[in-house]
Design an enzyme around this catalytic site. Structure first.
Site, PDB file in Angstrom:
ATOM      1  N   LYS A  11      11.839  59.037 -79.241  1.00  0.00           N
ATOM      2  CA  LYS A  11      11.051  60.330 -79.291  1.00  0.00           C
ATOM      3  C   LYS A  11      12.436  60.804 -78.673  1.00  0.00           C
ATOM      4  O   LYS A  11      12.078  62.191 -77.986  1.00  0.00           O
ATOM      5  CB  LYS A  11       9.917  60.253 -77.768  1.00  0.00           C
ATOM      6  CG  LYS A  11      10.765  60.110 -76.752  1.00  0.00           C
ATOM      7  CD  LYS A  11       9.544  59.772 -75.447  1.00  0.00           C
ATOM      8  CE  LYS A  11      10.017  59.020 -74.274  1.00  0.00           C
ATOM      9  NZ  LYS A  11      11.305  60.070 -73.392  1.00  0.00           N
ATOM     10  N   ASP A  12      13.260  60.405 -78.278  1.00  0.00           N
ATOM     11  CA  ASP A  12      14.351  61.072 -77.982  1.00  0.00           C
ATOM     12  C   ASP A  12      15.846  62.003 -78.766  1.00  0.00           C
ATOM     13  O   ASP A  12      16.408  62.444 -78.973  1.00  0.00           O
ATOM     14  CB  ASP A  12      15.366  60.436 -76.660  1.00  0.00           C
ATOM     15  CG  ASP A  12      14.564  59.914 -75.753  1.00  0.00           C
ATOM     16  OD1 ASP A  12      13.739  60.490 -75.047  1.00  0.00           O
ATOM     17  OD2 ASP A  12      15.024  58.715 -75.073  1.00  0.00           O
TER      18      ASP A  12
ATOM     19  N   THR B  11       6.196  65.284 -62.994  1.00  0.00           N
ATOM     20  CA  THR B  11       6.046  65.158 -64.296  1.00  0.00           C
ATOM     21  C   THR B  11       7.954  65.445 -64.949  1.00  0.00           C
ATOM     22  O   THR B  11       7.953  66.906 -63.690  1.00  0.00           O
ATOM     23  CB  THR B  11       5.368  64.982 -64.877  1.00  0.00           C
ATOM     24  OG1 THR B  11       6.110  64.030 -66.735  1.00  0.00           O
ATOM     25  CG2 THR B  11       4.591  66.128 -65.342  1.00  0.00           C
TER      26      THR B  11
ATOM     27  N   ARG C 138       5.022  68.258 -71.888  1.00  0.00           N
ATOM     28  CA  ARG C 138       4.437  68.484 -72.292  1.00  0.00           C
ATOM     29  C   ARG C 138       3.227  67.525 -72.028  1.00  0.00           C
ATOM     30  O   ARG C 138       1.890  67.481 -71.691  1.00  0.00           O
ATOM     31  CB  ARG C 138       4.318  67.260 -73.896  1.00  0.00           C
ATOM     32  CG  ARG C 138       3.207  66.619 -74.075  1.00  0.00           C
ATOM     33  CD  ARG C 138       3.426  65.441 -74.690  1.00  0.00           C
ATOM     34  NE  ARG C 138       4.064  64.376 -74.485  1.00  0.00           N
ATOM     35  CZ  ARG C 138       4.187  63.346 -73.000  1.00  0.00           C
ATOM     36  NH1 ARG C 138       2.859  63.137 -73.435  1.00  0.00           N
ATOM     37  NH2 ARG C 138       4.462  62.599 -73.048  1.00  0.00           N
ATOM     38  N   ARG C 139       3.855  66.748 -70.474  1.00  0.00           N
ATOM     39  CA  ARG C 139       2.280  66.331 -69.664  1.00  0.00           C
ATOM     40  C   ARG C 139       1.927  66.759 -68.658  1.00  0.00           C
ATOM     41  O   ARG C 139       0.621  67.631 -68.584  1.00  0.00           O
ATOM     42  CB  ARG C 139       2.991  65.053 -69.052  1.00  0.00           C
ATOM     43  CG  ARG C 139       3.406  63.903 -69.732  1.00  0.00           C
ATOM     44  CD  ARG C 139       3.949  62.609 -69.233  1.00  0.00           C
ATOM     45  NE  ARG C 139       4.712  61.493 -70.070  1.00  0.00           N
ATOM     46  CZ  ARG C 139       5.687  61.127 -70.331  1.00  0.00           C
ATOM     47  NH1 ARG C 139       6.611  61.623 -69.167  1.00  0.00           N
ATOM     48  NH2 ARG C 139       6.199  59.921 -70.134  1.00  0.00           N
TER      49      ARG C 139
ATOM     50  N   ARG D  24      13.073  64.451 -61.955  1.00  0.00           N
ATOM     51  CA  ARG D  24      13.529  63.850 -62.718  1.00  0.00           C
ATOM     52  C   ARG D  24      14.028  61.859 -62.565  1.00  0.00           C
ATOM     53  O   ARG D  24      13.581  62.118 -60.989  1.00  0.00           O
ATOM     54  CB  ARG D  24      15.197  64.355 -63.112  1.00  0.00           C
ATOM     55  CG  ARG D  24      14.988  66.043 -63.933  1.00  0.00           C
ATOM     56  CD  ARG D  24      14.853  65.291 -65.302  1.00  0.00           C
ATOM     57  NE  ARG D  24      15.630  64.564 -65.790  1.00  0.00           N
ATOM     58  CZ  ARG D  24      17.442  64.541 -66.001  1.00  0.00           C
ATOM     59  NH1 ARG D  24      17.151  65.479 -66.557  1.00  0.00           N
ATOM     60  NH2 ARG D  24      18.045  63.131 -66.964  1.00  0.00           N
ATOM     61  N   GLY D  25      14.831  61.392 -63.030  1.00  0.00           N
ATOM     62  CA  GLY D  25      15.313  60.006 -62.331  1.00  0.00           C
ATOM     63  C   GLY D  25      14.786  59.042 -63.269  1.00  0.00           C
ATOM     64  O   GLY D  25      13.899  59.573 -64.335  1.00  0.00           O
TER      65      GLY D  25
ATOM     66  N   ARG E  62      11.506  57.336 -60.314  1.00  0.00           N
ATOM     67  CA  ARG E  62      10.465  58.272 -60.304  1.00  0.00           C
ATOM     68  C   ARG E  62       9.038  57.569 -59.363  1.00  0.00           C
ATOM     69  O   ARG E  62       8.156  58.393 -58.318  1.00  0.00           O
ATOM     70  CB  ARG E  62       9.746  58.628 -61.637  1.00  0.00           C
ATOM     71  CG  ARG E  62      10.467  59.619 -61.840  1.00  0.00           C
ATOM     72  CD  ARG E  62      10.404  60.392 -63.521  1.00  0.00           C
ATOM     73  NE  ARG E  62      10.782  59.328 -64.561  1.00  0.00           N
ATOM     74  CZ  ARG E  62      10.586  59.918 -65.453  1.00  0.00           C
ATOM     75  NH1 ARG E  62       9.529  60.006 -66.398  1.00  0.00           N
ATOM     76  NH2 ARG E  62      11.632  58.383 -66.682  1.00  0.00           N
TER      77      ARG E  62
ATOM     78  N   CYS F  64      11.777  76.518 -80.994  1.00  0.00           N
ATOM     79  CA  CYS F  64      10.719  76.611 -79.727  1.00  0.00           C
ATOM     80  C   CYS F  64      10.706  75.512 -78.396  1.00  0.00           C
ATOM     81  O   CYS F  64      11.307  74.875 -78.714  1.00  0.00           O
ATOM     82  CB  CYS F  64       9.269  76.242 -80.174  1.00  0.00           C
ATOM     83  SG  CYS F  64       8.427  74.917 -79.662  1.00  0.00           S
TER      84      CYS F  64
END
Length: 330
Positions: free
Chosen positions: A77-78, A121, A125-126, A143-144, A149, A236
């Site tokens: 996903k990255d 988060t 998206r979340r 972040r983190g 988190r 986008c």
């Protein structure tokens, strides 16, 4: 064969890389982990302000192209959708559970959190899907790494955080999960839960060694998801979720069911659509679903761009290893 495996320094990245390294060692290869620091590790700004996708991969890809390492293990996903010239995805192993998970105080589920509960988060998206649920939650950007988190919950800074279940499983933190979210509530990021094994295009011997690690069903599923992302992503930064699942029909044929979400971060706009088709059509299904989303209103929040060609997303594992050194992967 000696393999230098480039990895980020985070606990999750190291564990993911070590799991692949062990698979190669079991096959008789020597593997050395090489630690690489990326912009995403040092810059604490929100990911979307740094360019989003790719901030964790760029430094490792540079090291690959420079010949400093031979192999990179990415969270898929990255990775940017468009291929990096000179590099190929030599294998995509079997995917972990791609769903998102809640880690909340007092063992609460999402529905049990009180109105105005603070949910952390770092993902637009979340945030979009949480806000679209209409539960009255206060979504806060964080972040983190995973432990950082999760510590925000134990310290009382937030009431809950949303994390990828795959990451929690890989570092042995599933006991902290208070709810695994149904994709009907929250679709994951395209490629979430999958690993991408990337090498130089001319590394024929290493590509052959990695080919047995490829899982055809996982590759087909993430190919569909990333084809969709590629058709929507240009120009986008709107939140996008997608999940493809491979199912077997009664006649034994394999089909892909692909679902997607596009929305605004504040939850004021959300659109969910799905398509189904044969597994060999994975790239086309992703692009078709993207076009459907744009036609049904996603174009209002996502500037349309030229969709990628279907052959930019290889589906079959036999495409991974060229029949001769001069053959290039599409």
């Amino acid at each position: 064969m000696m393999v230098r495996l480039g990895t980020r320094r985070s606990a999750l990245a190291t564990i993911q890389s070590e799991s692949v390294a062990q698979l190669l060692r079991d096959r008789g290869h020597e593997v050395e982990l090489v630690m690489i620091t990326t912009e995403g590790d040092t810059n604490r700004a929100p990911l979307e302000t740094m360019g989003g996708t790719g901030v964790f991969a760029a430094a490792i890809r540079h090291a690959l192209l420079a010949g400093e390492v031979d192999l990179a293990v990415h969270s898929l996903k990255d990775l940017p959708v468009q291929p990096e010239p000179g590099l190929v995805l030599a294998a995509i192993p079997s995917r972990e559970d791609p769903r998102d998970a809640i880690v909340a105080r007092d063992g609460l589920t999402l529905a049990e959190l009180p109105q105005d509960a603070v949910v952390g988060t770092g993902s637009p998206r979340r945030a979009a899907q949480l806000n679209a649920l209409g539960l009255g939650l206060a979504v806060r950007g964080i972040r983190g790494n995973i432990d950082t988190r999760m510590s925000l919950v134990t310290s009382g800074t937030v009431d809950a955080v949303v994390l990828a279940r795959a990451g929690l499983a890989r570092i042995g933190r599933t006991a902290a999960i208070t709810e695994v979210l149904d994709p009907l509530q929250m679709l994951p990021a395209p490629g979430q839960g999958a690993l991408a094994l990337e090498v130089r295009e001319d590394a024929t011997e290493l590509r052959a060694a990695l080919a047995p690690l490829d899982d055809p069903d996982t590759r087909a599923a993430v190919t569909a998801e990333r084809a969709l992302l590629g058709a929507l992503e240009a120009g986008c930064s709107s939140p996008i979720g997608a999940l493809a699942e491979v199912v077997e029909e009664l006649d034994g044929s394999l089909m892909i069911s692909l679902r997607a979400f596009v929305g605004s971060k504040d939850g004021g706009f959300e659109l969910r659509r799905s398509v189904t088709g044969p597994i060999e059509a994975a790239p086309r299904l992703g692009i078709e679903l993207a076009q459907l989303l744009l036609q049904d209103g996603a174009a209002d929040v996502i500037p349309p761009g030229a969709p990628p060609k279907p052959d930019a997303f290889p589906t079959h594992p036999e495409d991974l290893v060229p029949t001769n050194a001069a053959e290039r992967e599409s």
